[in-house]
Design a protein around this motif. Structure first.
Motif, short mmCIF file in Angstrom:
data_model
loop_
_atom_site.label_atom_id
_atom_site.label_comp_id
_atom_site.label_asym_id
_atom_site.label_seq_id
_atom_site.Cartn_x
_atom_site.Cartn_y
_atom_site.Cartn_z
N LEU A 208 87.81 117.69 72.23
CA LEU A 208 87.31 116.36 71.88
C LEU A 208 87.96 115.82 70.61
CD1 LEU A 208 83.50 116.65 72.71
CD2 LEU A 208 85.33 115.67 74.11
N LYS A 209 88.28 116.71 69.67
CA LYS A 209 88.94 116.28 68.43
C LYS A 209 90.30 115.65 68.71
CE LYS A 209 86.66 119.49 65.32
NZ LYS A 209 86.77 120.73 64.54
N VAL B 34 81.76 114.37 68.17
CA VAL B 34 82.29 115.56 67.48
C VAL B 34 81.42 115.90 66.26
CG1 VAL B 34 84.24 116.42 66.11
CG2 VAL B 34 84.64 115.33 68.33
N LYS B 35 81.04 114.88 65.49
CA LYS B 35 80.19 115.11 64.31
C LYS B 35 78.86 115.74 64.70
CE LYS B 35 82.05 111.32 61.59
NZ LYS B 35 81.81 109.96 61.12
N GLN C 108 90.90 113.74 71.13
CA GLN C 108 90.66 112.43 71.73
C GLN C 108 89.83 111.53 70.82
OE1 GLN C 108 89.69 112.70 76.04
NE2 GLN C 108 89.72 114.90 75.67
N LYS C 109 89.67 111.95 69.56
CA LYS C 109 88.88 111.15 68.61
C LYS C 109 89.41 109.73 68.53
CE LYS C 109 87.57 112.80 64.68
NZ LYS C 109 87.47 113.47 63.40
N GLY C 110 88.51 108.80 68.28
CA GLY C 110 88.89 107.41 68.16
C GLY C 110 88.61 106.62 69.42
N LEU D 111 83.85 109.09 70.49
CA LEU D 111 83.97 110.55 70.47
C LEU D 111 83.94 111.11 69.05
CD1 LEU D 111 86.47 111.23 73.37
CD2 LEU D 111 84.06 111.88 73.27
N ASP D 112 84.28 110.29 68.04
CA ASP D 112 84.17 110.73 66.64
C ASP D 112 82.72 111.15 66.34
OD1 ASP D 112 86.76 109.83 66.54
OD2 ASP D 112 86.39 108.27 65.06
N ASP D 113 81.78 110.30 66.76
CA ASP D 113 80.36 110.59 66.54
C ASP D 113 79.91 111.80 67.34
OD1 ASP D 113 80.13 108.43 64.79
OD2 ASP D 113 79.54 107.05 66.39
#
Length: 121
Positions: free
Chosen positions: A96-97, A109-110, A99-101, A105-107
């Motif tokens: 997933l990191k 991952v967090k 594909q961040k953005g 997906l940023d949220d």
């Protein structure tokens, strides 16, 4: 012969249980993340992100349940229930990191990182 159901909540417990066996430390390191099973529920996930999570978890041998409207993008957001081992979650986060953005997906991952951090103790 007898059997016992084990409840392993985190990596430390998994390692402790495996250390009771006569196996090498390297084997313990490899197997312990597979002994920790976890179910995480995410809320308000973009349906495209939910589909990505499901695809990636299935590819890793885990599972993810998403709401019906994700497949045709007829909903604005979905809840996602992810089921897998610590090892699968760590691999999922890695994927997933990359594909961040996209699609929030940023949220994801967090939030997943916070949940998984508790298992790493």
């Amino acid at each position: 012969m007898k059997s016992e159901m084990l409840s392993i909540q985190n990596l430390s417990q998994a390692k402790a249980e495996l250390k009771k066996l006569q196996i090498e430390d390297i084997s313990i390191s490899m197997m312990a993340p597979k002994a920790v099973f976890c179910v995480v529920k995410l809320y308000d996930v973009h349906p495209a992100a939910a589909n990505i999570i499901k695809q990636e978890m299935l590819a890793l041998g885990g599972e993810a349940a998403v709401e019906r409207g994700c497949v045709n993008m007829s909903i604005e957001s979905s809840q996602v229930v992810i089921m897998g081992t610590l090892k699968q979650y760590l691999r999922l986060l890695s994927k997933l990191k990359m594909q961040k953005g996209y699609f929030g997906l940023d949220d994801v991952v967090k939030e997943l990182s916070k949940s998984i951090e508790a298992l790493m103790k």
